[in-house]
Design a protein around this motif. Structure first.
Motif, short mmCIF file in Angstrom:
data_model
loop_
_atom_site.label_atom_id
_atom_site.label_comp_id
_atom_site.label_asym_id
_atom_site.label_seq_id
_atom_site.Cartn_x
_atom_site.Cartn_y
_atom_site.Cartn_z
N HIS A 132 96.47 62.62 7.57
CA HIS A 132 96.54 63.90 6.86
C HIS A 132 97.02 63.69 5.42
O HIS A 132 96.47 64.28 4.48
CB HIS A 132 97.49 64.84 7.60
CG HIS A 132 97.76 66.12 6.88
ND1 HIS A 132 96.83 67.15 6.81
CD2 HIS A 132 98.84 66.55 6.18
CE1 HIS A 132 97.33 68.15 6.11
NE2 HIS A 132 98.55 67.82 5.72
N SER A 133 98.04 62.85 5.23
CA SER A 133 98.57 62.60 3.88
C SER A 133 97.53 61.93 2.99
O SER A 133 97.41 62.27 1.81
CB SER A 133 99.82 61.72 3.96
OG SER A 133 100.86 62.39 4.63
N GLY A 193 94.32 62.29 3.32
CA GLY A 193 93.31 63.30 3.04
C GLY A 193 93.74 64.25 1.94
O GLY A 193 92.92 64.77 1.18
N GLN A 194 95.05 64.48 1.82
CA GLN A 194 95.58 65.38 0.80
C GLN A 194 95.91 64.66 -0.51
O GLN A 194 96.35 65.30 -1.46
CB GLN A 194 96.86 66.04 1.33
CG GLN A 194 96.65 66.93 2.54
CD GLN A 194 95.81 68.15 2.22
OE1 GLN A 194 95.96 68.74 1.15
NE2 GLN A 194 94.93 68.53 3.12
N TYR A 195 95.69 63.36 -0.54
CA TYR A 195 96.19 62.57 -1.68
C TYR A 195 95.64 63.03 -3.02
O TYR A 195 96.34 63.08 -4.03
CB TYR A 195 95.84 61.09 -1.46
CG TYR A 195 96.25 60.21 -2.62
CD1 TYR A 195 95.30 59.59 -3.42
CD2 TYR A 195 97.59 60.00 -2.90
CE1 TYR A 195 95.67 58.79 -4.47
CE2 TYR A 195 97.97 59.19 -3.95
CZ TYR A 195 97.01 58.59 -4.73
OH TYR A 195 97.39 57.79 -5.78
N ILE A 219 94.82 65.91 -4.07
CA ILE A 219 95.29 67.21 -4.58
C ILE A 219 96.80 67.31 -4.58
O ILE A 219 97.36 68.23 -5.17
CB ILE A 219 94.71 68.38 -3.75
CG1 ILE A 219 95.15 68.26 -2.29
CG2 ILE A 219 93.21 68.43 -3.85
CD1 ILE A 219 94.74 69.45 -1.45
N ALA A 220 97.49 66.39 -3.94
CA ALA A 220 98.94 66.44 -3.91
C ALA A 220 99.50 65.96 -5.24
O ALA A 220 99.06 64.95 -5.77
CB ALA A 220 99.48 65.57 -2.78
#
Length: 608
Positions: free
Chosen positions: A324-325, A327-329, A331-332
């Motif tokens: 999950h992290s 996948g969000q990299y 936009i985080a």
């Protein structure tokens, strides 16, 4: 018959236990640092001399010990951490076995100075081979200073089996890094032979990672954070594009204790599935916080092997959280603790009235109003002239300066190939070469065969001839962590003999002016990673010196890999070169290169 079973004296039992607890100087470092942490120290100083063989000293500002406790701490199975067997399953401290100090005192010369806050004078103890030589009062600051001198002084065989200072120092630094990462709120310092190696202040986890591995790792870190009823998961993983060919910075911590777990490591690799190139590995710094009742750390004295009550559930949580992290990299936001506050919106505008911007248009504006007469350039009609035969032109080439872009031609796998004999060969699974002999069939592993060929060629070039260096028009900068830069600096002289030329060493990068002629530029980073890993894993059993280690790692890195397709001539040349080597049977690392299957064995298979 006379009774023959007897109880061993304490000093003999302690020496036997030391073989399990104290394997090398790094083992002593780990035990002493963990004791300082359990003593609630906020600043811990580690002093090392001669890779810990001469001196290992830990100084802390913890709670200290009374004179009675100081004496009791060196008895076997004496500890303040637990009082009953049930306490083992509710641990909140690093140590609990009560074996470390007794084992260390049995095989070294130990000096302890300690004082509590309530005492006016502290205690000094000097112990040599489990025998107390001095037990007295001394003026010393609050906390504890424990010096371990001349490790294995009374067991010469064990001392002789220690590796080189370079290798033992590396193991010490590894242990220091693990403890320092687990406790970023504690200030640590490390000095080796009076030279400062690390000076770490109290900070958050991200800053601690940067302090240890260099500023450039900051942009590579992807935060992870997940809380469940079973486990709390925090820490960082690195972006897939920063993966390495070697398992570098991979850290698991359970309740702030460094652990090793191939099973949980597999969960990380599965989370990166489809994101990593073959043979590449991610870095990670992952902290697991679980109920102490659900974890068993009493498996081995080193306490790095653990068992979780719900290991499969933790596996699934780690895999899902990391995936999950990642996948969000994109936009985080990057957690940058040096953020520029001037870019923030002022508080005055928080409640300001929003107004629609007004637009004014000048309908009379004409950008071509004052433009002068413009005549467009006529199209080239005789375009064929652009391709005129240059042989008919009268040009003095000596008067013309021509800039040619240099192209690096990659040499074929084997140059100047000549078929020396007509033996038929076959490549199997792009991994093995099968060749027929009079009475048997020979199967050769191509990667190991090429390793042997390159190893002997490199050895000849370096020992008999001068190594050829490829000068670089533009110097190449390669990023490394601090520890790897130190390894390259230590091996600088040997690397220069191989053909590397260094322009500059920085804290987190090395700049090269030249590289060996047989190393393509696109393989430079992977080759250097192989060299660094080989130096880290250097063993004294081989005992051929650092240069031999470097040549082996070069040969391994440059050798053709499994999966490389070879044509018939290349297969033939590989076999010819292999059997021209002095030792064609084994690779430089001692692995079998080929095997022969007798024709009788093959025939026997068909008779069954």
């Amino acid at each position: 018959m006379a009774d023959i079973i007897q109880l061993l004296p304490d000093h003999v039992a302690n020496q036997i236990a030391a073989g399990e607890v104290v394997q090398r100087p790094a083992s002593v470092v780990k035990e002493l640092l963990e004791n300082a942490i359990d003593a609630k120290a906020t600043h811990i100083k580690l002093l090392i001399k001669d890779a810990g063989k001469t001196l290992i000293q830990v100084i802390d500002n913890g709670i200290g010990m009374s004179q009675t406790d100081a004496r009791m701490s060196f008895e076997r199975h004496a500890t303040s951490k637990i009082k009953s067997a049930f306490d083992i399953y509710n641990l909140h401290t690093k140590g609990f076995r009560g074996e470390a100090l007794a084992s260390i005192a049995a095989i070294a010369q130990v000096e302890l100075k300690t004082k509590t806050e309530q005492q006016d004078l502290g205690t000094i103890l000097k112990i040599e081979g489990s025998k107390i030589l001095v037990n007295d009062l001394v003026s010393t600051p609050k906390g504890t200073s424990l010096a371990v001198k001349n490790l294995f002084f009374n067991i010469p065989a064990r001392r002789n089996f220690l590796k080189s200072n370079t290798v033992e120092t590396r193991h010490i630094i590894d242990e220091f890094q693990r403890v320092a990462l687990a406790h970023p709120d504690i200030a640590f310092s490390l000095y080796h032979n009076d030279n400062e190696v690390y000076l770490l202040k109290s900070e958050n986890l991200r800053q601690r990672i940067i302090s240890i591995f260099g500023d450039r790792i900051n942009d590579k870190l992807v935060p992870i954070n997940e809380t469940t009823d079973l486990v709390k998961l925090t820490g960082f993983v690195t972006s897939p594009k920063f993966s390495k060919k070697k398992r570098g910075e991979q850290f698991f911590f359970a309740n702030n204790r460094f652990i090793k777990s191939n099973y949980l490591n597999h969960a990380i690799i599965k989370a990166y599935e489809g994101l990593l190139a073959t043979g590449y590995y991610p870095s990670y710094f992952i902290f697991l916080e679980v109920d102490p009742k659900t974890i068993d750390i009493n498996i081995h004295p080193t306490k790095t092997e653990v068992k979780f009550e719900s290991e499969s559930d933790i596996y699934a949580i780690i895999r899902a959280t990391v995936k999950h992290s990642l996948g969000q990299y994109n936009i985080a936001p990057l957690l940058d603790f040096n953020r520029d506050n001037s870019m923030d919106v002022p508080y005055d505008y928080k409640d300001a009235t929003k107004k629609t911007p007004t637009i004014s248009v000048d309908p009379s504006f004409n950008p071509f109003k004052n433009q002068q007469n413009y005549t467009p350039k006529k199209e080239q009609t005789n375009w064929e002239a652009l391709y005129a035969d240059t042989n008919n032109l009268n040009i003095d080439v000596n008067q013309i300066e021509v800039a040619i872009e240099s192209t690096i031609s990659q040499p074929d796998l084997f140059q100047d190939i000549e078929e020396k004999h007509q033996t038929k060969t076959l490549q199997l699974q792009k991994k093995y070469i099968v060749s027929s002999l009079n009475d048997s069939m020979m199967v050769i592993k191509q990667h190991l065969a090429h390793q042997r060929i390159l190893y002997e060629e490199l050895l000849t070039k370096i020992t008999v001839e001068d190594a050829v260096s490829q000068q670089l028009l533009i110097p190449i900068e390669v990023e490394f962590i601090k520890q790897d830069v130190a390894i390259l600096f230590e091996t600088k002289q040997e690397l220069e003999q191989i053909g590397f030329q260094f322009k500059e060493f920085r804290s987190d990068a090395v700049i090269f002016d030249g590289i060996p002629a047989n190393i393509p530029q696109d393989k430079l980073v992977s080759t250097l990673e192989e060299i660094i890993d080989s130096v880290k894993q250097e063993t004294e059993q081989e005992n051929f010196g650092l240069m031999d280690t470097l040549i082996k790692s070069l040969a391994k890195s440059l050798a053709i890999k499994s999966g490389k397709s070879l044509n018939a001539k290349e297969q033939e040349e590989l076999i010819n070169k292999l059997f021209s080597c002095k030792e064609p049977n084994y690779s430089p690392y001692g692995k079998l290169i080929f095997t022969k299957i007798p024709l009788e064995d093959i025939e026997q298979k068909f008779k069954q």
